[in-house]
Design an enzyme around this catalytic site. Structure first.
Site, PDB file in Angstrom:
ATOM      1  N   GLY A 197      -6.696  -7.718  -2.271  1.00  0.00           N
ATOM      2  CA  GLY A 197      -7.257  -6.801  -2.766  1.00  0.00           C
ATOM      3  C   GLY A 197      -7.254  -6.683  -4.432  1.00  0.00           C
ATOM      4  O   GLY A 197      -7.426  -5.813  -5.257  1.00  0.00           O
ATOM      5  N   GLY A 238      -8.255  -1.743  -9.412  1.00  0.00           N
ATOM      6  CA  GLY A 238      -7.385  -1.145  -9.489  1.00  0.00           C
ATOM      7  C   GLY A 238      -6.447  -2.058 -10.254  1.00  0.00           C
ATOM      8  O   GLY A 238      -6.836  -3.965 -10.876  1.00  0.00           O
ATOM      9  N   TYR A 249       4.625   5.937   3.098  1.00  0.00           N
ATOM     10  CA  TYR A 249       4.440   4.527   2.302  1.00  0.00           C
ATOM     11  C   TYR A 249       5.569   4.608   1.634  1.00  0.00           C
ATOM     12  O   TYR A 249       5.550   2.834   1.113  1.00  0.00           O
ATOM     13  CB  TYR A 249       3.830   5.919   0.569  1.00  0.00           C
ATOM     14  N   GLY A 274      -4.686  -5.157  -9.201  1.00  0.00           N
ATOM     15  CA  GLY A 274      -5.305  -6.658  -8.581  1.00  0.00           C
ATOM     16  C   GLY A 274      -6.526  -7.008  -9.371  1.00  0.00           C
ATOM     17  O   GLY A 274      -6.059  -8.324  -9.617  1.00  0.00           O
TER      18      GLY A 274
HETATM   19  N1  NAP Z   1      -1.475   2.670  -8.819  1.00  0.00           N
HETATM   20  C1  NAP Z   1       0.059   3.008  -8.769  1.00  0.00           C
HETATM   21  O1  NAP Z   1       0.698   4.046  -9.469  1.00  0.00           O
HETATM   22  C2  NAP Z   1       1.066   2.477  -7.673  1.00  0.00           C
HETATM   23  C3  NAP Z   1       1.816   2.499  -7.574  1.00  0.00           C
HETATM   24  C4  NAP Z   1       3.109   1.346  -7.678  1.00  0.00           C
HETATM   25  C5  NAP Z   1       2.937   0.641  -6.790  1.00  0.00           C
HETATM   26  N2  NAP Z   1       1.467   0.840  -6.804  1.00  0.00           N
HETATM   27  C6  NAP Z   1       1.018  -0.699  -5.961  1.00  0.00           C
HETATM   28  O2  NAP Z   1       0.016  -1.211  -6.256  1.00  0.00           O
HETATM   29  C7  NAP Z   1      -1.156  -2.322  -5.495  1.00  0.00           C
HETATM   30  C8  NAP Z   1      -2.235  -1.820  -5.953  1.00  0.00           C
HETATM   31  O3  NAP Z   1      -2.754  -0.969  -5.915  1.00  0.00           O
HETATM   32  P1  NAP Z   1      -3.497  -0.221  -7.036  1.00  0.00           P
HETATM   33  O4  NAP Z   1      -2.824   1.187  -7.512  1.00  0.00           O
HETATM   34  O5  NAP Z   1      -3.946  -0.563  -7.578  1.00  0.00           O
HETATM   35  O6  NAP Z   1      -4.740   0.600  -5.725  1.00  0.00           O
HETATM   36  P2  NAP Z   1      -6.565   1.156  -5.801  1.00  0.00           P
HETATM   37  O7  NAP Z   1      -7.009   0.386  -6.832  1.00  0.00           O
HETATM   38  O8  NAP Z   1      -6.476   1.971  -5.060  1.00  0.00           O
HETATM   39  O9  NAP Z   1      -6.594  -1.034  -4.700  1.00  0.00           O
HETATM   40  C9  NAP Z   1      -5.741  -1.199  -3.451  1.00  0.00           C
HETATM   41  C10 NAP Z   1      -6.205  -2.759  -3.241  1.00  0.00           C
HETATM   42  O10 NAP Z   1      -5.932  -3.020  -2.050  1.00  0.00           O
HETATM   43  C11 NAP Z   1      -7.482  -3.248  -1.671  1.00  0.00           C
HETATM   44  N3  NAP Z   1      -6.866  -2.386   0.088  1.00  0.00           N
HETATM   45  C12 NAP Z   1      -6.937  -1.390   0.456  1.00  0.00           C
HETATM   46  N4  NAP Z   1      -6.948  -1.391   1.731  1.00  0.00           N
HETATM   47  C13 NAP Z   1      -7.464  -2.622   2.215  1.00  0.00           C
HETATM   48  C14 NAP Z   1      -7.662  -2.761   3.544  1.00  0.00           C
HETATM   49  N5  NAP Z   1      -7.091  -2.708   4.799  1.00  0.00           N
HETATM   50  N6  NAP Z   1      -7.141  -4.641   3.481  1.00  0.00           N
HETATM   51  C15 NAP Z   1      -7.643  -5.163   2.623  1.00  0.00           C
HETATM   52  N7  NAP Z   1      -7.482  -4.163   1.756  1.00  0.00           N
HETATM   53  C16 NAP Z   1      -7.841  -3.030   1.172  1.00  0.00           C
HETATM   54  C17 NAP Z   1      -8.405  -1.964  -2.281  1.00  0.00           C
HETATM   55  O11 NAP Z   1     -10.027  -2.506  -1.006  1.00  0.00           O
HETATM   56  P3  NAP Z   1     -11.287  -1.576  -1.112  1.00  0.00           P
HETATM   57  O12 NAP Z   1     -11.467  -1.240  -2.531  1.00  0.00           O
HETATM   58  O13 NAP Z   1     -11.506  -2.055  -0.025  1.00  0.00           O
HETATM   59  O14 NAP Z   1     -10.393   0.142  -0.631  1.00  0.00           O
HETATM   60  C18 NAP Z   1      -8.163  -2.512  -3.592  1.00  0.00           C
HETATM   61  O15 NAP Z   1      -8.713  -3.396  -3.263  1.00  0.00           O
HETATM   62  C19 NAP Z   1      -0.700  -1.002  -3.656  1.00  0.00           C
HETATM   63  O16 NAP Z   1       0.420  -2.093  -3.353  1.00  0.00           O
HETATM   64  C20 NAP Z   1       0.447  -0.076  -4.047  1.00  0.00           C
HETATM   65  O17 NAP Z   1       0.861   0.378  -3.145  1.00  0.00           O
HETATM   66  C21 NAP Z   1      -0.005   1.675  -7.403  1.00  0.00           C
END
Ligand code: NAP
Length: 326
Positions: free
Chosen positions: A22, A26, A195, A28
């Site tokens: 990912g 975001g 979640y 990543g």
């Molecule tokens: N944001 C927060 O406040 C927060 C807080 C605690 C933990 N986290 C954790 O941080 C991590 C990154 O999240 P983020 O906030 O950066 O969210 P994000 O911007 O939505 O990024 C999530 C990434 O995961 C990918 N993804 C989703 N479904 C997938 C699948 N089926 N196969 C492969 N890749 C997939 C997305 O790809 P697409 O672009 O194709 O959808 C995107 O690249 C997550 O594990 C999340 O649980 C986030």
């Protein structure tokens, strides 16, 4: 980020291979870009080739901009060593073909960041029959890790496996009979609970793996990136509730930008200070403590057996023997 430690000054080389799931958006995205800018070879494993290629182009453009500003600590390379590989964690077949494609490259693997995730998703089941947050956040990564670990074990010093988990693990409950949420209807499905469960399982997997890998070159850690302004909840059916939560968090200044959120992932992945650190749960770039449920050894081992059973069509028992023999 007042009072937080700063990012380490590290210089990496292109023979250091980093895989991040990912990495196209975001947290990543920022993690991949920062690490690539320090010189490592970074592979972003994403489900959309189009979005991943656009992200790589954007990272290259941002790198040029940083170079023209004379930003310190950048690698001397002309372009960043960034690649895309297709991976859809919602399909175990896709995970399998990703693994085959990765192995076919015949390269090492030093850092694996299990970052991809979805949150607050409505009740939905994957083609493999698992609740979608359970599979994307946890089980798909479990298969990836199980099959790529032998490669990491042969990749030399300081190999790190990192689970991007969440403080949401504190909302979880542990009942494997209900792990797929099939006793719920669409209407009463608890999106935050499921979640949180998936994030709890990631931390539990860290402990199980460290027990088996403690004498090896591979360390396993986990982290909470903070409340980060990304599109993590874009698939939620209750986006308004998430937006409201986020606005409230913003009012009390506890939200982060994606690069601020990425700092904890970057720290866990490349800070030399944590080279031998295991079983850490990082928050704000510092070692913190997950809840007692996550640390329950009996439950961790039960989850391990449950997960191996979920993957019985993909992992044979003998495939996992290497872990018991270390
Ligand atoms: N944001 C927060 O406040 C927060 C807080 C605690 C933990 N986290 C954790 O941080 C991590 C990154 O999240 P983020 O906030 O950066 O969210 P994000 O911007 O939505 O990024 C999530 C990434 O995961 C990918 N993804 C989703 N479904 C997938 C699948 N089926 N196969 C492969 N890749 C997939 C997305 O790809 P697409 O672009 O194709 O959808 C995107 O690249 C997550 O594990 C999340 O649980 C986030």
């Amino acid at each position: 980020m007042g009072g937080s430690p700063s990012l380490p000054e590290v210089s990496l080389t292109a023979d250091r291979v980093v895989l991040i799931t990912g990495g196209n958006t975001g947290i990543g995205y920022e993690t991949a870009k920062w690490i690539a800018m320090r010189g490592a070879r970074v592979i972003i494993a994403c489900r959309s080739e189009e979005r991943a290629k656009a992200a790589i182009e954007q990272m290259q453009a941002e790198f040029k901009e940083e170079r023209s500003k004379g930003t310190p600590g950048l690698c001397s390379c002309e372009t960043l060593a960034l690649e895309f590989m297709a991976l859809d964690l919602a399909s175990l077949k896709s995970v399998e073909s990703f693994i085959d494609n990765f192995k076919a490259k015949e390269i090492k693997l030093h850092i694996l960041l299990c970052n991809a995730g979805i949150a607050l998703h409505a009740q939905e089941y994957t083609e493999d029959g698992f609740e979608i947050m359970f599979q994307v956040n946890y089980l798909g990564h479990f298969l990836l890790v199980a099959k790529l670990l032998p490669l990491m074990l042969n990749s030399g010093e300081d190999c790190r496996l990192i689970f991007v988990s969440s403080e949401a693990h504190r909302t979880a409950s542990f009942d494997l009979d209900k792990a797929q949420g099939k006793h719920h209807t669409k209407e009463n499905f608890k999106r935050l609970l499921y979640y949180g469960n998936s994030k709890l399982y990631q931390i539990m997997q860290m402990y199980v793996l460290n027990r088996r890998l403690q004498k090896t070159n591979v360390t396993i850690n986990s982290l909470h990136p903070g409340i980060v302004e990304t599109e993590i909840a874009r698939n939620s059916t209750d986006l308004q509730a998430w937006k409201l939560f986020f606005q409230l968090a913003k009012l009390v200044h506890v939200t982060k930008t994606p690069i601020e959120g990425a700092k904890t992932s970057i720290t866990a992945a490349v800070n030399p200070q944590f080279k031998d650190t295991r079983d850490a749960y990082f928050v704000d770039m510092k070692i913190s403590q997950p809840n007692s449920l996550a640390r329950d050894q009996e439950k961790q081992e039960a989850l391990w057996r449950y997960s191996v059973d979920c993957l019985k069509d993909f992992i044979k028992t003998e495939d996992m023997n290497y872990l018991e023999e270390l």
